[in-house]
Each structure stands twice: as structure tokens, then as C-alpha cells.
Scaffold this motif. Sequence first.
Motif, PDB file in Angstrom:
ATOM      1  N   THR A  25       0.896  -1.328  -0.155  1.00  0.00           N
ATOM      2  CA  THR A  25      -0.034   0.119   0.064  1.00  0.00           C
ATOM      3  C   THR A  25       0.785   1.233   0.008  1.00  0.00           C
ATOM      4  OG1 THR A  25      -0.058  -0.023   2.488  1.00  0.00           O
ATOM      5  CG2 THR A  25      -1.775  -1.243   1.113  1.00  0.00           C
ATOM      6  N   LEU A  26       1.961   1.224   0.598  1.00  0.00           N
ATOM      7  CA  LEU A  26       2.811   2.312   0.560  1.00  0.00           C
ATOM      8  C   LEU A  26       3.525   2.628  -0.755  1.00  0.00           C
ATOM      9  CD1 LEU A  26       5.304   1.202   3.753  1.00  0.00           C
ATOM     10  CD2 LEU A  26       3.114   3.044   3.639  1.00  0.00           C
ATOM     11  N   TYR A  28       1.302   2.620  -3.845  1.00  0.00           N
ATOM     12  CA  TYR A  28       0.386   3.294  -4.553  1.00  0.00           C
ATOM     13  C   TYR A  28      -0.782   4.114  -3.882  1.00  0.00           C
ATOM     14  CZ  TYR A  28      -2.330  -0.813  -3.740  1.00  0.00           C
ATOM     15  OH  TYR A  28      -3.153  -1.941  -2.887  1.00  0.00           O
ATOM     16  N   MET A  29      -0.670   4.363  -2.476  1.00  0.00           N
ATOM     17  CA  MET A  29      -1.533   5.021  -2.024  1.00  0.00           C
ATOM     18  C   MET A  29      -0.979   6.169  -1.295  1.00  0.00           C
ATOM     19  SD  MET A  29      -3.644   2.188   0.224  1.00  0.00           S
ATOM     20  CE  MET A  29      -4.744   1.099  -0.717  1.00  0.00           C
ATOM     21  N   THR A  30      -1.964   7.217  -1.224  1.00  0.00           N
ATOM     22  CA  THR A  30      -1.534   8.491  -0.527  1.00  0.00           C
ATOM     23  C   THR A  30      -2.041   8.310   0.852  1.00  0.00           C
ATOM     24  OG1 THR A  30      -3.555   9.598  -1.118  1.00  0.00           O
ATOM     25  CG2 THR A  30      -1.896   9.777  -2.670  1.00  0.00           C
ATOM     26  N   THR A  31      -1.759   9.348   1.594  1.00  0.00           N
ATOM     27  CA  THR A  31      -1.735   9.423   2.989  1.00  0.00           C
ATOM     28  C   THR A  31      -2.777  10.493   3.567  1.00  0.00           C
ATOM     29  OG1 THR A  31       0.611   8.597   3.473  1.00  0.00           O
ATOM     30  CG2 THR A  31      -0.523   9.681   5.347  1.00  0.00           C
ATOM     31  N   LEU A  32      -3.722  10.136   4.445  1.00  0.00           N
ATOM     32  CA  LEU A  32      -4.825  10.861   4.978  1.00  0.00           C
ATOM     33  C   LEU A  32      -4.523  10.845   6.302  1.00  0.00           C
ATOM     34  CD1 LEU A  32      -7.333  12.650   4.486  1.00  0.00           C
ATOM     35  CD2 LEU A  32      -8.446  10.487   4.418  1.00  0.00           C
ATOM     36  N   THR A  33      -4.371  12.034   6.778  1.00  0.00           N
ATOM     37  CA  THR A  33      -4.408  12.164   8.335  1.00  0.00           C
ATOM     38  C   THR A  33      -5.847  12.819   9.033  1.00  0.00           C
ATOM     39  OG1 THR A  33      -2.007  12.425   8.246  1.00  0.00           O
ATOM     40  CG2 THR A  33      -3.136  13.145  10.317  1.00  0.00           C
ATOM     41  N   SER A  56      -6.296   1.684   9.373  1.00  0.00           N
ATOM     42  CA  SER A  56      -6.447   2.314   8.229  1.00  0.00           C
ATOM     43  C   SER A  56      -7.638   1.526   7.099  1.00  0.00           C
ATOM     44  CB  SER A  56      -4.976   2.226   7.313  1.00  0.00           C
ATOM     45  OG  SER A  56      -4.521   1.013   7.366  1.00  0.00           O
ATOM     46  N   ARG A  60     -10.504   3.382   5.441  1.00  0.00           N
ATOM     47  CA  ARG A  60     -10.764   3.230   3.933  1.00  0.00           C
ATOM     48  C   ARG A  60     -12.365   2.761   3.580  1.00  0.00           C
ATOM     49  NH1 ARG A  60      -5.325   1.661   3.671  1.00  0.00           N
ATOM     50  NH2 ARG A  60      -5.963  -0.635   4.069  1.00  0.00           N
TER      51      ARG A  60
END
Length: 99
Positions: A25-26, A28-33, A56, A60
Motif C-alpha cells: 500500500t505504501l 501506490y496509496m496516498t496518506t490521509l491524516t 487504516s 478506507r
Amino acid sequence: MPFVFRLYREFLYGDSQGHYKLCDTLFYMTTLTIRIDDKLASELRKLTARTGKRKSEFAREALRRQLALERFNDLRRRQTPFAEAQGWLTDEDVFAEVS
């Protein structure tokens, strides 16, 4: 420790039996805080402990459901004038027509 494991250890996570899986996942995914209150954090901690899912994953899934609901509501808002023009004012009116 093998070179590949050292290289990617920050991308790996293991289960209680010591089996490791590459966490892609690291890549191809972005991070949302997000900020959550203590009560919600406590409920989430208990749920993750009980189910074995990661926080997470729950975030999601909840976001996907909410986005689907928003898309549905947006579609409904845009289609309502056309439905009303046909005399369909309630869900029951539509069901009666198509049944």
C-alpha cells in the motif's frame, strides 16, 4: 538478516506467527491524516484488536461507504426534478411504476 528484508523491512508487517507480508500500500496509496476524539479512538482500538484489521482498513471502508452514499444522494438530487415532472414524488411512486 537478508539484504532484501533489511531493505524493505519498513514495508513489511508480520502476524502473531511471524509470517511477513509485503505491505504494498505504501507504493501506490496516498496518506490521509484525520483527528478523532478519544471515545472514537478507543472504540477503534477495541475493534482492531478484536478483528485483527488495521485502523487504516476501517477508515478506507468507512470512506468508501460515505463516498458511495454521497454519490447516490447527488444523483438523487439531480434526478428529482425529472422524476417530479413524471409525477414520481416518492420512492413508492417509482416502485409502483417499475413493478
